[in-house]
Design an enzyme around this catalytic site. Structure first.
Site, PDB file in Angstrom:
ATOM      1  N   ARG A 121      -9.276  -2.728   9.724  1.00 36.11           N
ATOM      2  CA  ARG A 121      -9.492  -2.073  11.108  1.00 36.11           C
ATOM      3  C   ARG A 121     -10.820  -1.609  11.207  1.00 36.11           C
ATOM      4  O   ARG A 121     -11.254  -0.922  10.621  1.00 36.11           O
ATOM      5  CB  ARG A 121      -8.388  -1.028  11.272  1.00 36.11           C
ATOM      6  N   ARG A 149       0.938  -1.183   0.021  1.00 34.89           N
ATOM      7  CA  ARG A 149      -0.047  -0.072   0.090  1.00 34.89           C
ATOM      8  C   ARG A 149       1.129   1.275  -0.017  1.00 34.89           C
ATOM      9  O   ARG A 149       1.708   1.302   0.774  1.00 34.89           O
ATOM     10  CB  ARG A 149      -1.076  -0.035   1.058  1.00 34.89           C
TER      11      ARG A 149
END
Ligand code: MIC
Ligand code: SF4
Length: 644
Positions: A537, A379
């Site tokens: 998350r 990422r």
């Protein structure tokens, strides 16, 4: 009709629903994994559910994200996870033992089994033929308790590989090529199966690099067959008994087929700030690089590290570059040390970091202002490195090593002969870094240790029938969970403290958001397409919940984040008419009547206060999801309905 690999595993684990794409199914989960940054919430949820012992075949709690321990918070979290794991029957992988996905692949993954993990890169284990999916912590807690994991039955895509990779071209370049073809939204709602004669030349760690970055496509998961290559890997890990062959049927049907000729690929990089912003190394020109980071769950296997060591052996990195190396596991680190490759890396000027996520999640090594960093990670979202204006490029270990040597983005093919590496027949199998749980009887007397930073799990409230919601924030397309709930060394210590963590919510987009949302009381957030892509998350739902967000209205959602919103009791809504997104402004107030009836019908109408404008909103929810929202989140629902 024949079945794909994923359909076979789904059929053998189906607890509810039917396998019609688009409908909700419940799956029996064989294994779970958690990591520390999401693990505390998952175990707080498990304690809330109230079962004495996990019911999975194997559950493992890894400590790999928050290993800096500046201040007591991380260490307290680790102590909590160690004690709760011991009590509830969960294995505990100590800090330093390695990155969850790398260790799981080496030591615990099994072809044909299901795995969910509170981390979006759990599909890494698809490299070994598991159906492995990222999930929110609450979903992992329910699965640990023996409950089903619910997903939308995915479509099936197939990528056919032909030919063979040329020297200096790697599995990472295959990952980047598929991102170039499909984009970060291209895998949403699908399982991507990799096959074709080209996979025979890809080892399990290389396959895992590819399934790992399937997360960046938004795919439900990615999977390879379990074949002789898989058997060889498991044998070398001393785990041949865990092998089961697994292939798709010859007449399996796919919704999309993509062909990639490996022989035609060249070294690629993902340019700032998105993994699908892909360009050939040869086309990028001389971009000066100040930092190179090699590691992460994408590229930290022994093979990757040996290759880098062989490239750097006998050379020195450029003066302008800081090079870090994070081996993926203790196994990798010890084997690098034993064969002398670690010495070659150090001699070339590498900084050797712990076997952990480290810079990938902004735990140190933030680049200098506007610095160019070439990373082997997955990422490169804006701000994720910890430096807002850093320019992060994603590349293979080979391309990263070339940048470290020259100080510029460089096509590694210009370095000359591709060095050979010898892979060992047997890996060093030492599970000393994994602690077994207490036996069930002894576990009863154990106390869970909780530090002052560990706050109770936030409570959701039942969904009201009438909602008046000012728009507290409007954002654009492809908003990541790193935008919503940033990570990094400043924020990660508060992963168990939602009230404190909320102060950083949407920090990358608008630092004034937490204060504004608090003042508004209840509010909603408006987003574009692919809202919530990236990490699993659940903090990206729990922090907004804490700040009063009751609905998110977007053009479309990423899979795990949409589930996390529902689990937190936040209503995910999409625009029926895309143009309404443009007309809606931050500060507008939306009135929603008859919300309960609306979510049962799958559509709601919002009225914009102060004008007559109406906005048609969609919410295609399953009965289970509706009940979760009405109950005010998954934990409230599970306490009422039990584990199902
Ligand atoms: C990530 O790569 O973004 C993370 C950090 O591993 C996350 C999990 C987290 O936020 O703790 C993920 O990928 O799910
Ligand atoms: Fe860790 Fe990075 Fe992998 Fe996330 S992507 S699990 S932070 S190494």
């Amino acid at each position: 009709m024949g079945r794909t690999i994923a359909q076979k595993i789904i059929a053998s684990h189906l607890l509810s629903g039917d396998m019609t794409p688009g409908s909700e199914i419940g799956l029996r989960i064989d294994q779970t994994l958690t990591q520390d940054a999401t693990g505390t919430m998952a175990y707080l949820a498990l304690e809330n559910i109230g079962i004495p012992r996990v019911k999975t075949e194997k559950s493992i709690a890894y400590i790999d994200h928050n290993t800096l321990q500046c201040g007591f918070e991380n260490a307290d979290d680790h102590r909590y996870i160690q004690s709760v794991a011991r009590k509830y029957g969960v294995y505990f992988s100590r800090p330093g033992n390695g990155i969850c996905h790398q260790v799981h692949l080496e030591r615990f993954g099994k072809p044909g089994k299901t795995l969910i993990g509170s981390d979006s890169h759990t599909p890494t284990a698809g490299g070994i033929g598991m159906l492995a999916m990222g999930a929110g912590g609450m979903d992992v807690a329910v699965a640990m308790g023996g409950g089903a994991y619910h997903i939308t039955m995915p479509k099936m895509y197939k990528v056919n590989l032909t030919g063979r990779l040329q020297p200096w071209v790697t599995a990472k370049d295959i990952s980047l090529e598929i991102l170039r073809i499909l984009s970060v939204k291209g895998g949403v709602g699908a399982v991507i199966e990799w096959g074709g004669e080209g996979i025979q030349s890809l080892s399990v760690p290389e396959r895992a690099t590819i399934t790992n970055m399937g997360a960046e496509l938004g795919a439900t998961t990615s999977i390879f067959p379990a074949d002789e290559v898989t058997r060889d890997f498991l044998r070398a890990q001393g785990r041949e008994a865990d092998f089961t062959p697994l292939q798709s049927d010859p007449d399996a049907v796919y919704d999309k087929i993509i062909d990639i000729d490996l022989s035609a690929l060249q070294p690629l990089l993902a340019c700032p700030h998105s993994p699908d912003n892909v360009a050939p190394a040869a086309d990028l020109g001389a971009v000066a690089v100040s930092q190179v980071c090699i590691g992460s769950c994408t590229n930290s296997s022994l093979r990757d590290m040996l290759r880098v060591a062989a490239i750097l052996k006998g050379r020195r990195i450029a003066d302008s570059v800081s090079l870090s190396i994070s081996p993926g596991s203790r196994q990798v680190l010890r084997m690098l040390a034993d064969c002398g490759a670690l010495g070659d890396l150090i001699a070339a000027g590498a900084r050797v970091l712990e076997c952990a996520c480290g810079p990938c999640i902004g735990m140190g090594l933030s680049p200098a202002s506007a610095g160019v960093s070439v990373r082997t990670f997955n990422r490169n979202f804006e701000g994720r490195s910890g430096t807002r204006d850093a320019q992060v490029y994603l590349a293979s270990p080979e391309t990263a090593a070339a940048a470290a040597l020259t100080g510029f983005i460089t096509d590694p093919r210009t370095l000359g002969v591709y060095p050979d590496i010898a892979m060992p027949d047997a890996f060093l199998a030492d599970d000393g870094g994994v602690l077994a749980p207490a036996d069930p009887e002894a576990a009863q007397a154990l106390e869970v240790e909780r530090g002052p930073n560990i706050k109770p799990f936030p409570k959701g409230e039942p969904l009201p029938d009438v909602l008046t919601l000012p728009v507290s924030l409007k954002v654009g397309d492809n908003i990541t969970t790193d935008h919503i709930m940033p990570a990094g060394a400043k924020v990660l210590p508060y992963r168990s403290n939602i009230p404190k963590m909320s102060d950083f919510c949407f920090g990358v987009c608008d630092a004034s958001f937490p204060e504004r949302a608090r003042q508004l009381g209840r509010s909603c957030v408006v987003g574009g397409a692919n809202y919530g892509q990236g990490s699993s998350r659940e903090h990206a739902a729990l922090a907004p919940l804490h700040l009063g967000v009751r609905a998110v209205i977007a053009q479309s959602f990423a899979r795990i984040h949409a589930a996390n919103l529902i689990n937190a009791g936040i209503l995910p809504l999409t625009f029926e008419n895309a143009a309404d997104y443009d007309a809606l402004q931050q500060g507008d107030t939306l009135c929603l009547q008859n919300v309960h009836a609306g979510i049962r019908q799958g559509r709601l109408t919002a009225t914009v206060a102060g004008c007559d404008r109406q906005i048609a909103l969609l919410c295609p929810l399953s009965d289970r999801q509706i009940s979760i929202l009405l109950a005010g989140g998954l934990l409230n629902y599970t306490r009422k309905a039990g584990l199902e």
